[in-house]
Design a protein around this motif. Sequence first.
Motif, mmCIF file in Angstrom:
data_model
loop_
_atom_site.group_PDB
_atom_site.id
_atom_site.type_symbol
_atom_site.label_atom_id
_atom_site.label_comp_id
_atom_site.label_asym_id
_atom_site.label_seq_id
_atom_site.Cartn_x
_atom_site.Cartn_y
_atom_site.Cartn_z
ATOM 1 N N LEU B 122 -34.885 97.059 26.825
ATOM 2 C CA LEU B 122 -33.483 97.146 27.267
ATOM 3 C C LEU B 122 -33.312 98.886 27.780
ATOM 4 C CD1 LEU B 122 -31.297 95.766 24.623
ATOM 5 C CD2 LEU B 122 -32.078 94.545 26.569
ATOM 6 N N GLY B 123 -32.235 99.051 28.555
ATOM 7 C CA GLY B 123 -31.890 100.456 28.980
ATOM 8 C C GLY B 123 -30.999 100.822 27.826
ATOM 9 N N THR B 124 -30.672 102.304 28.255
ATOM 10 C CA THR B 124 -29.801 102.945 27.224
ATOM 11 C C THR B 124 -28.297 102.642 27.675
ATOM 12 O OG1 THR B 124 -29.653 104.915 28.575
ATOM 13 C CG2 THR B 124 -31.336 104.644 26.637
ATOM 14 N N ASN B 125 -28.301 102.447 29.158
ATOM 15 C CA ASN B 125 -27.161 102.030 29.915
ATOM 16 C C ASN B 125 -26.014 103.128 29.902
ATOM 17 O OD1 ASN B 125 -27.979 99.491 30.802
ATOM 18 N ND2 ASN B 125 -27.913 98.600 28.651
ATOM 19 N N LYS B 126 -26.401 104.206 29.744
ATOM 20 C CA LYS B 126 -25.588 105.547 29.715
ATOM 21 C C LYS B 126 -26.362 106.664 29.359
ATOM 22 C CE LYS B 126 -24.115 105.259 24.715
ATOM 23 N NZ LYS B 126 -22.802 105.155 23.791
ATOM 24 N N LEU B 127 -25.928 107.901 29.505
ATOM 25 C CA LEU B 127 -26.657 108.953 29.002
ATOM 26 C C LEU B 127 -26.504 109.156 27.557
ATOM 27 C CD1 LEU B 127 -28.302 111.249 30.203
ATOM 28 C CD2 LEU B 127 -26.166 112.788 30.070
ATOM 29 N N VAL B 128 -27.720 109.114 26.837
ATOM 30 C CA VAL B 128 -27.675 109.453 25.616
ATOM 31 C C VAL B 128 -28.366 110.810 24.949
ATOM 32 C CG1 VAL B 128 -27.463 106.967 24.987
ATOM 33 C CG2 VAL B 128 -29.572 107.954 24.887
ATOM 34 N N SER B 129 -28.036 111.180 24.210
ATOM 35 C CA SER B 129 -28.569 112.383 23.570
ATOM 36 C C SER B 129 -28.715 112.243 21.975
ATOM 37 C CB SER B 129 -27.470 113.895 23.585
ATOM 38 O OG SER B 129 -28.052 114.900 23.409
ATOM 39 N N ALA B 130 -30.116 112.335 21.591
ATOM 40 C CA ALA B 130 -30.420 112.127 20.434
ATOM 41 C C ALA B 130 -31.441 113.124 19.776
ATOM 42 C CB ALA B 130 -30.903 110.616 20.256
ATOM 43 N N GLU B 131 -31.403 113.126 18.397
ATOM 44 C CA GLU B 131 -32.608 113.926 18.041
ATOM 45 C C GLU B 131 -33.915 112.996 17.662
ATOM 46 O OE1 GLU B 131 -31.401 115.695 14.189
ATOM 47 O OE2 GLU B 131 -33.426 116.653 13.949
ATOM 48 N N VAL B 132 -35.021 113.687 17.901
ATOM 49 C CA VAL B 132 -36.354 112.987 17.660
ATOM 50 C C VAL B 132 -36.809 112.988 16.509
ATOM 51 C CG1 VAL B 132 -38.634 113.099 18.132
ATOM 52 C CG2 VAL B 132 -37.087 113.504 20.214
ATOM 53 N N VAL B 133 -37.149 111.809 15.797
ATOM 54 C CA VAL B 133 -37.680 111.626 14.297
ATOM 55 C C VAL B 133 -39.189 111.106 14.538
ATOM 56 C CG1 VAL B 133 -37.443 110.497 12.322
ATOM 57 C CG2 VAL B 133 -35.358 111.213 13.371
ATOM 58 N N TYR B 134 -39.984 111.469 13.873
ATOM 59 C CA TYR B 134 -41.314 111.317 13.987
ATOM 60 C C TYR B 134 -41.651 110.558 12.746
ATOM 61 C CZ TYR B 134 -46.526 111.959 14.257
ATOM 62 O OH TYR B 134 -47.647 111.494 14.356
ATOM 63 N N VAL B 135 -41.963 109.322 12.748
ATOM 64 C CA VAL B 135 -42.061 108.294 11.669
ATOM 65 C C VAL B 135 -43.621 108.214 11.489
ATOM 66 C CG1 VAL B 135 -41.651 106.082 10.933
ATOM 67 C CG2 VAL B 135 -39.826 107.170 12.182
ATOM 68 N N GLY B 152 -29.231 106.040 15.636
ATOM 69 C CA GLY B 152 -28.973 107.002 16.925
ATOM 70 C C GLY B 152 -29.987 107.759 17.199
ATOM 71 N N LYS B 153 -31.144 107.904 16.504
ATOM 72 C CA LYS B 153 -32.393 108.754 16.721
ATOM 73 C C LYS B 153 -33.379 108.100 17.774
ATOM 74 C CE LYS B 153 -30.949 111.395 13.116
ATOM 75 N NZ LYS B 153 -29.828 112.376 13.440
ATOM 76 N N VAL B 154 -34.125 109.148 18.253
ATOM 77 C CA VAL B 154 -35.283 108.668 19.138
ATOM 78 C C VAL B 154 -36.475 108.629 18.302
ATOM 79 C CG1 VAL B 154 -36.910 109.437 21.005
ATOM 80 C CG2 VAL B 154 -34.254 109.264 21.290
ATOM 81 N N VAL B 155 -37.055 107.791 17.988
ATOM 82 C CA VAL B 155 -38.161 107.632 17.062
ATOM 83 C C VAL B 155 -39.640 107.624 17.916
ATOM 84 C CG1 VAL B 155 -36.839 106.472 15.235
ATOM 85 C CG2 VAL B 155 -38.273 105.142 16.744
ATOM 86 N N MET B 156 -40.540 108.285 17.341
ATOM 87 C CA MET B 156 -41.722 108.279 17.712
ATOM 88 C C MET B 156 -42.674 107.965 16.547
ATOM 89 S SD MET B 156 -41.703 112.038 19.581
ATOM 90 C CE MET B 156 -43.248 111.991 20.710
ATOM 91 N N LEU B 157 -43.891 107.307 16.871
ATOM 92 C CA LEU B 157 -44.825 107.013 15.928
ATOM 93 C C LEU B 157 -46.267 107.727 16.148
ATOM 94 C CD1 LEU B 157 -44.446 103.082 15.842
ATOM 95 C CD2 LEU B 157 -43.994 104.541 14.023
ATOM 96 N N PRO B 158 -47.051 107.792 15.409
ATOM 97 C CA PRO B 158 -48.332 108.408 15.409
ATOM 98 C C PRO B 158 -49.040 108.085 16.521
ATOM 99 C CG PRO B 158 -48.130 108.141 13.100
ATOM 100 C CD PRO B 158 -46.939 107.387 13.689
ATOM 101 N N THR B 159 -49.714 108.868 17.368
ATOM 102 C CA THR B 159 -50.947 108.257 18.219
ATOM 103 C C THR B 159 -52.041 109.008 18.507
ATOM 104 O OG1 THR B 159 -51.099 107.821 20.781
ATOM 105 C CG2 THR B 159 -49.956 109.898 19.966
ATOM 106 N N SER B 160 -53.043 108.366 18.786
ATOM 107 C CA SER B 160 -54.728 108.565 18.689
ATOM 108 C C SER B 160 -54.908 109.238 20.227
ATOM 109 C CB SER B 160 -55.525 107.928 18.207
ATOM 110 O OG SER B 160 -55.475 106.716 19.029
ATOM 111 N N ILE B 161 -53.707 108.958 20.826
ATOM 112 C CA ILE B 161 -54.222 109.573 22.348
ATOM 113 C C ILE B 161 -54.027 111.130 22.524
ATOM 114 C CG2 ILE B 161 -53.060 109.419 25.005
ATOM 115 C CD1 ILE B 161 -54.061 106.835 23.688
ATOM 116 N N GLU B 162 -54.935 111.531 23.242
ATOM 117 C CA GLU B 162 -55.095 112.924 23.746
ATOM 118 C C GLU B 162 -55.330 113.062 25.073
ATOM 119 O OE1 GLU B 162 -57.090 115.504 20.415
ATOM 120 O OE2 GLU B 162 -58.370 113.849 20.644
#
Lengths: 511, 511
Positions: B122-135, B152-162
């Motif tokens: 899905l899209g956000t369908n509007k301009l959203v502003s959100a804090e990033v949480v690293y889970v 309402g947060k933007v979430v990120m998971l760990p990655t091994s990509i460098e």
Amino acid sequence: MKRGTLFFALLLAVSIQALGFQNTQVDYDAVYRIKDEGFNNSQVMDIAWNLTDRIGPRLTGSEGLKNAYDWTSATFKEWGLSNVEVQPWGEFGKGWDVRKAYIAMTVPYYQALIGIPKAWTLGTNKLVSAEVVYVDAADEAALSEYKGKLKGKVVMLPTSIEAKTTFEADARRFTDEELDGMTKRNVSGGGSGWSASRIAEYRRAARMRNAAYELFKSEGVAMVLNTHRGGGQGTFFTSNGSRNDDSALPEMEIAPEHYNRMVRLVTKGEKVMIEADTKTSFHTKDQKGYNVIAEIPGSDPSLKDEVVMLGAHLDSWFAGTGATDNAAGSAAMMEAIRILKESGVELKRTVRVALWSGEEQGLYGSRNYVQNTFMNDKAPNGEWEKFSAYFNMDNGTGAIRGIYLQENEAARPLFEEWFKPFHEIGASTVTIRNTGGTDHQAFDGIGLPGYQFIQDPIDYGTRTHHTNMDLYERLQAADMKKNAVIIATMVMQTANMDEKMPRKPKVFENR
Amino acid sequence: MKRGTLFFALLLAVSIQALGFQNTQVDYDAVYRIKDEGFNNSQVMDIAWNLTDRIGPRLTGSEGLKNAYDWTSATFKEWGLSNVEVQPWGEFGKGWDVRKAYIAMTVPYYQALIGIPKAWTLGTNKLVSAEVVYVDAADEAALSEYKGKLKGKVVMLPTSIEAKTTFEADARRFTDEELDGMTKRNVSGGGSGWSASRIAEYRRAARMRNAAYELFKSEGVAMVLNTHRGGGQGTFFTSNGSRNDDSALPEMEIAPEHYNRMVRLVTKGEKVMIEADTKTSFHTKDQKGYNVIAEIPGSDPSLKDEVVMLGAHLDSWFAGTGATDNAAGSAAMMEAIRILKESGVELKRTVRVALWSGEEQGLYGSRNYVQNTFMNDKAPNGEWEKFSAYFNMDNGTGAIRGIYLQENEAARPLFEEWFKPFHEIGASTVTIRNTGGTDHQAFDGIGLPGYQFIQDPIDYGTRTHHTNMDLYERLQAADMKKNAVIIATMVMQTANMDEKMPRKPKVFENR
């Protein structure tokens, strides 16, 4: 002692004196302590991280650079350095930041484009949708045919930039052969400079660009698009807008593949539409430029009024975070003076670090600093007399492999000796050649010794220099550590010489 | 004629027959005509340009792929091919396009990010502003500590990509040594597949990702961010969302440098804010998948019911324009059949080209095609009997250097002979090895000869495969020409053999 032996001993003593032997001597105890602090307790990558990821882009006059002034000066104070100062060097005259950078192709299909407003240009300040017009005019007459057709359009000019597939690595180090080749002076056999026809062509192209820009303004285009070298594959180069004032048009720099796709589409008769929403803001509150200065006072009463400097420019371009240009140099210089302070090595002369601004617009910070500090109008002052040498770093993240003598052979014996402890890490080349383009030239220009190092290129010329991908990832941690250690050593040796660094002859007499 | 001579002549004739000599013979007249058309009147880059720059991304079920069905079928008709058909292969079951893809980091400073919604999210369908949480949760218990904190947060998971700096070129060609090595079968001495512990770890990671996603849904996060391999420097890889239905969350894939910068910032305690405005649309009108089919009818009355096929998948990922994956293959196959038609070479059997869809989601187009065409439920039908061979291309833009026998030694004498006219352009390697991952497997899977070529890697694995930078620039024009000529020749030779292409033994008897 036999008479003959005494004669030779005296001759040797005189020779050693003449060659400045007392100055070349490496202080191995100090070097050991510098290496220990720099290799085992390094903070250089943490400093670099703060300058890049945390503070971000540092265009002169931007909020980012102001944050960098604040953080670097606070850090110098925290380290116990003296005379820490965020020192104005004069009027920079503008301040600007990007607030929004959205651009996409919407026809023939939707795809967001990689791009950013050019420096000191206007934003669209709303979402605009516009057709792309490719303005390919060989001369003013051809250009005039576009009159009346450009209002509200997005315009593109021809470019020679291609984003070819490369079969060579982005990043590389100098080979032994290349370093050896660098020790020879480049002496041209032919005339210097551009041919008359090349100058004429350059002027014609500049005139055409200018005429095109005036047409775009009078027509009221929605935006001017550009691309520039930078490596391609999502990497693009940042530059100035065509006009650097708040009457400038909205202009954006986009990735070469995205630019050239639109050129190909339009020239093959396809309709191309763009949507863009960009915002930029001009700051008027404080348009001065600043350098950040800090010192370790000299320990020798008779020498502490003399100064050895190290420095690098703190300002950057703004599409990335200026990691290799020049957080790398700034972090190396900060780490070098931290090492000197923390290791407690003796420093007879005062050591002063300077983080310049306005380098990218013309070495403004360093040029104004040397004028304000070492000159009374056009004549050198007492500080000029007491200055020893300046060390600069601005060639990216690559390991230092040696130093440029800036054509002054007199410094060769010093650097050949001082680099000996660094042969183990690949740094040994001393070249008579000049190198230019950065802040040591400000010192060299008024007859003060200013040095810049030979550094491995890594991906500076191919990928990072002024690009959106000049980010923390591009910094080579091992190289950064080495560089800070070498610089700290050069500064220590210079600070403790019997004499000041030898100068080139008669810079002011010749003027 | 002496008796001894006659005996040896007879023996030779028998031997030739046994070796299928009549089948291996190169038709040099036809090859000359194919080379002339393919090298001197090539349209392959124009075809590729239409598929990439003009039509754009071609995700299965998207508007772009529909445009590609239309254009390729119209082009086949224009060329005078027969039985041109946009042939449904079954329900694909979804249709989706990106309408807007804007994302930027706004705190600690503004910088637009390079990214795109993941497929079928899905899209956000509007301009959203959100804090990033690293889970960053090692297990379900640690994950549950995020409950109540993610709305309402933007979430990120760990990655091994460098996105490490590379000292090797993106693009390369196979060396003679590598090609020679490829002629040997890989026979493993050990067990095959993953170890039990690796499987357990894989399952644990999948379970954790699933649990995290369920948490994100129940919490009502604003967006899930991801990064993926793709080369870095502004290049990123496109993939599916975690859920492929319209109840999916907004998810975006962003450039690894941009992702990892936020991970570093958040893990060092810095607040990071994102703004994003994305739109995607799901199509419900026609969710069938299609293949585009066209033919040159065979000229030999007794052989024209037999079929030789060539094909490639037309669908692509959508962050770029699928230039090397697989406009390159589609354009080569289209150009190959155009060359066969235009050069007027004899083709005894019917030659059929197929441009598949749904390849990227599991070879759907080709697998359904072979089921629908060559099978009655689980048993082969009459068309299966009359099928000779299928040639596929899906390894990027690189020059063909030879062919994989898919472990069928019986085809070796044919290909060794047929490649002789292409030793001059570096194509001569015939390897017993299997290669997988694309549409020839659909044929191979039901016991029909399906071949794929050895191609120079260029920058397929490092830069273009499924990335936003898989654009027209990455196509190597000279390689594309060569490939179409080689493929046209292989098809011509196969179409004109006395026998059909030899098959592997007993695929159905063994089941």
